[in-house]
Enzyme design. Structure first.
Site, PDB file in Angstrom:
ATOM      1  N   SER A 132       0.834  -1.197   0.000  1.00  0.00           N
ATOM      2  CA  SER A 132       0.000   0.000   0.000  1.00  0.00           C
ATOM      3  C   SER A 132       0.872   1.251   0.000  1.00  0.00           C
ATOM      4  O   SER A 132       1.977   1.254   0.561  1.00  0.00           O
ATOM      5  CB  SER A 132      -0.846  -0.014   1.280  1.00  0.00           C
ATOM      6  OG  SER A 132      -1.408   1.243   1.500  1.00  0.00           O
ATOM      7  N   TYR A 136      -1.669  -0.464  10.476  1.00  0.00           N
ATOM      8  CA  TYR A 136      -1.937  -1.126   9.193  1.00  0.00           C
ATOM      9  C   TYR A 136      -0.738  -0.962   8.253  1.00  0.00           C
ATOM     10  O   TYR A 136      -0.240  -1.939   7.670  1.00  0.00           O
ATOM     11  CB  TYR A 136      -3.208  -0.534   8.568  1.00  0.00           C
ATOM     12  CG  TYR A 136      -3.382  -0.902   7.128  1.00  0.00           C
ATOM     13  CD1 TYR A 136      -3.668  -2.215   6.764  1.00  0.00           C
ATOM     14  CD2 TYR A 136      -3.235   0.050   6.116  1.00  0.00           C
ATOM     15  CE1 TYR A 136      -3.812  -2.560   5.419  1.00  0.00           C
ATOM     16  CE2 TYR A 136      -3.378  -0.288   4.786  1.00  0.00           C
ATOM     17  CZ  TYR A 136      -3.665  -1.594   4.444  1.00  0.00           C
ATOM     18  OH  TYR A 136      -3.792  -1.935   3.117  1.00  0.00           O
ATOM     19  N   LYS A 168       2.150  -3.749   6.548  1.00  0.00           N
ATOM     20  CA  LYS A 168       2.522  -3.865   5.130  1.00  0.00           C
ATOM     21  C   LYS A 168       4.040  -3.719   4.959  1.00  0.00           C
ATOM     22  O   LYS A 168       4.666  -4.472   4.210  1.00  0.00           O
ATOM     23  CB  LYS A 168       1.794  -2.795   4.298  1.00  0.00           C
ATOM     24  CG  LYS A 168       0.305  -3.007   4.199  1.00  0.00           C
ATOM     25  CD  LYS A 168      -0.025  -4.253   3.405  1.00  0.00           C
ATOM     26  CE  LYS A 168      -1.498  -4.583   3.402  1.00  0.00           C
ATOM     27  NZ  LYS A 168      -1.785  -5.903   2.827  1.00  0.00           N
TER      28      LYS A 168
HETATM   29  P1  NAD Z   1     -10.926  -6.915   0.939  1.00  0.00           P
HETATM   30  O1  NAD Z   1     -11.147  -6.908   2.395  1.00  0.00           O
HETATM   31  O2  NAD Z   1     -12.063  -6.639   0.034  1.00  0.00           O
HETATM   32  O3  NAD Z   1     -10.285  -8.308   0.497  1.00  0.00           O
HETATM   33  C1  NAD Z   1      -9.431  -9.050   1.333  1.00  0.00           C
HETATM   34  C2  NAD Z   1      -9.933 -10.486   1.334  1.00  0.00           C
HETATM   35  O4  NAD Z   1      -9.069 -11.261   2.159  1.00  0.00           O
HETATM   36  C3  NAD Z   1     -11.338 -10.612   1.909  1.00  0.00           C
HETATM   37  O5  NAD Z   1     -12.128 -11.380   1.020  1.00  0.00           O
HETATM   38  C4  NAD Z   1     -11.140 -11.336   3.249  1.00  0.00           C
HETATM   39  O6  NAD Z   1     -12.231 -12.168   3.549  1.00  0.00           O
HETATM   40  C5  NAD Z   1      -9.858 -12.108   2.974  1.00  0.00           C
HETATM   41  N1  NAD Z   1      -9.038 -12.398   4.154  1.00  0.00           N
HETATM   42  C6  NAD Z   1      -8.609 -11.539   5.111  1.00  0.00           C
HETATM   43  N2  NAD Z   1      -7.837 -12.175   6.005  1.00  0.00           N
HETATM   44  C7  NAD Z   1      -7.754 -13.479   5.596  1.00  0.00           C
HETATM   45  C8  NAD Z   1      -7.080 -14.617   6.095  1.00  0.00           C
HETATM   46  N3  NAD Z   1      -6.360 -14.574   7.221  1.00  0.00           N
HETATM   47  N4  NAD Z   1      -7.188 -15.771   5.405  1.00  0.00           N
HETATM   48  C9  NAD Z   1      -7.940 -15.853   4.281  1.00  0.00           C
HETATM   49  N5  NAD Z   1      -8.600 -14.792   3.773  1.00  0.00           N
HETATM   50  C10 NAD Z   1      -8.508 -13.614   4.412  1.00  0.00           C
HETATM   51  O7  NAD Z   1      -9.733  -5.908   0.642  1.00  0.00           O
HETATM   52  P2  NAD Z   1      -9.188  -5.358  -0.743  1.00  0.00           P
HETATM   53  O8  NAD Z   1      -9.556  -3.932  -0.847  1.00  0.00           O
HETATM   54  O9  NAD Z   1      -9.530  -6.278  -1.843  1.00  0.00           O
HETATM   55  O10 NAD Z   1      -7.640  -5.412  -0.451  1.00  0.00           O
HETATM   56  C11 NAD Z   1      -6.839  -6.518  -0.818  1.00  0.00           C
HETATM   57  C12 NAD Z   1      -5.452  -6.293  -0.284  1.00  0.00           C
HETATM   58  O11 NAD Z   1      -4.944  -5.072  -0.777  1.00  0.00           O
HETATM   59  C13 NAD Z   1      -5.384  -6.203   1.244  1.00  0.00           C
HETATM   60  O12 NAD Z   1      -4.210  -6.868   1.677  1.00  0.00           O
HETATM   61  C14 NAD Z   1      -5.281  -4.713   1.494  1.00  0.00           C
HETATM   62  O13 NAD Z   1      -4.586  -4.430   2.686  1.00  0.00           O
HETATM   63  C15 NAD Z   1      -4.502  -4.250   0.280  1.00  0.00           C
HETATM   64  N6  NAD Z   1      -4.748  -2.848  -0.079  1.00  0.00           N
HETATM   65  C16 NAD Z   1      -6.022  -2.420  -0.263  1.00  0.00           C
HETATM   66  C17 NAD Z   1      -6.253  -1.077  -0.560  1.00  0.00           C
HETATM   67  C18 NAD Z   1      -7.662  -0.545  -0.758  1.00  0.00           C
HETATM   68  O14 NAD Z   1      -7.847   0.660  -0.671  1.00  0.00           O
HETATM   69  N7  NAD Z   1      -8.640  -1.374  -1.028  1.00  0.00           N
HETATM   70  C19 NAD Z   1      -5.182  -0.186  -0.684  1.00  0.00           C
HETATM   71  C20 NAD Z   1      -3.896  -0.659  -0.496  1.00  0.00           C
HETATM   72  C21 NAD Z   1      -3.694  -2.003  -0.190  1.00  0.00           C
END
Ligand code: NAD
Ligand code: UDP
Length: 336
Positions: free
Chosen positions: A124, A148, A152
């Site tokens: 991120s 958070y 990362k």
């Molecule tokens: P999201 O919450 O929609 O998707 C994450 C998925 O991981 C979910 O379906 C959740 O059920 C699953 N999950 C969480 N912990 C788990 C575990 N221990 N075992 C199995 N499944 C698990 O989030 P997103 O927006 O799709 O983000 C995906 C990744 O990208 C994350 O790691 C997030 O930190 C990172 N990210 C997201 C953003 C954003 O703004 N959306 C920005 C930067 C980074």
């Protein structure tokens, strides 16, 4: 290729599954559904016309991961699974270190044991912290301002050390900026549980009548219109960035961190105006105090992704808002 998506039913993972499946890759998903719904799997199958093997399970379950890697002859893992609320990470840091950091370590151990050494990690822009200069390039100092972001950064560092210890690894840490939007079908999108923290899902809930108005957190920043500016990126562009990173891992060894953003910041008011155009209705809003911990503005230098991955965001802000609105509109009419 045979690809495992951890967290593949979430917002970014589901869109990436569509792009990879449409490119002919075999996609396998593991997700514990802590922030997603199994119905998304059916919608993925509707969009792709393919059956995607799915395991309901946790990335901290090493035996499950080893079995999946073995049974599906996985060649690369894209590791989306993680928790992502900045506020919750401050209130419950151990939950975040356990899920995001320990979860990544367990995954890496399983991959190491099964000889799978290509990994793309969801990092991120939060890893950069207070801008020393803008746009953030990948050499910008790393000083996350919240738990958070520290989870990362810790995973990035673990992966970097791992790649130094064993040159067979190919690891790409993708530093996402602000993903919004949805697949053009309106079948998948961002489905936050409870009251959303982020701007776009909050706007969607105001427009759908679930929330009375948008709180604009500060209109007195030193930005073009006083509101916070961010580098919003269409989730389908982001998904295509993963496909480009996957191709990169085939001819790359070592560790790379790469920004995925457009390089163009937009303000809260820009986003509101574009969304009002999409939804053909005005969005009630109330200006509030600045939100604690918010930065006035940040955006990506996007050159490294262009040079190394031959990828850049193509879709504009209006297309991001149109697709978010289309998804929200379908959600409201047909409960998924
Ligand atoms: P999201 O919450 O929609 O998707 C994450 C998925 O991981 C979910 O379906 C959740 O059920 C699953 N999950 C969480 N912990 C788990 C575990 N221990 N075992 C199995 N499944 C698990 O989030 P997103 O927006 O799709 O983000 C995906 C990744 O990208 C994350 O790691 C997030 O930190 C990172 N990210 C997201 C953003 C954003 O703004 N959306 C920005 C930067 C980074
Ligand atoms: N924001 C806002 N109201 C909200 C949510 C966010 O005004 O309900 C603002 C926030 O202050 C920031 C921008 O919108 O300037 C993007 O916030 P978001 O939480 O989506 O992303 P992040 O701050 O994590 O980059």
């Amino acid at each position: 290729m045979n690809i495992l998506l951890t967290g593949g039913l979430g917002f970014i993972g589901s869109h990436t599954a569509v792009v990879l499946a449409s490119e002919g890759h075999s996609v396998v998903i593991v997700d514990n559904l802590c922030n997603s719904q199994q119905q998304t799997l059916g919608n993925l199958e509707l969009i792709t016309g393919k059956k995607l093997p799915f395991y309901e399970g946790d990335v901290r379950d090493v035996d499950l991961l080893k079995k999946i890697l073995r049974d599906h002859q996985i060649e690369c893992v894209i590791h989306f699974a993680g928790l992502k609320s900045v506020a919750e990470s401050g209130a419950d840091p151990l939950k975040y270190f356990d899920n995001n950091v320990s979860g990544s370590i367990v995954l890496i151990e399983a991959m190491q044991a099964e000889g799978v050494k290509k990994l793309i990690f969801s990092s991120s822009a939060t890893v950069y912290g207070v801008p020393q200069y803008l746009p953030y390039d990948e050499e910008h100092p790393l000083a996350p301002m919240n738990v958070y972001g520290r989870t990362k950064l810790q995973v990035e560092e673990i992966l970097q050390d791992l790649s130094k210890s064993d040159p067979d690894w190919s690891i790409v840490c993708l530093r996402y900026f602000n993903p919004i939007g949805a697949h053009e079908s309106g079948l998948i999108g961002e489905l936050p549980q409870g009251i959303p923290n982020n701007l776009m899902p909050y706007i969607c809930q105001v427009v759908s009548g679930k929330l009375p108005h948008l709180n604009v957190f500060g209109d007195d920043y030193d930005t073009k219109d006083g509101t916070g500016e961010r580098d919003y990126i269409h989730v389908m562009d982001l998904a295509e960035g993963h496909a480009a990173a996957l191709a990169f891992t085939n001819h790359h060894q070592g560790w790379e961190a790469i920004n995925l953003g457009t390089g163009f910041p937009y303000s809260v008011y820009d986003l509101i105006s574009a969304f009002e155009k999409s939804a053909k209705q005005s969005i009630p809003k109330v200006v509030k105090e600045r939100r604690s911990g918010d930065l006035p503005i940040y955006y990506a230098k996007a050159d490294k992704a262009k040079n190394l991955l031959n990828w850049q965001g193509k879709r504009d802000l209006q297309s991001m808002c149109d697709s978010s609105w289309n998804y929200q509109d379908q959600l409201t009419r047909v409960p998924k």
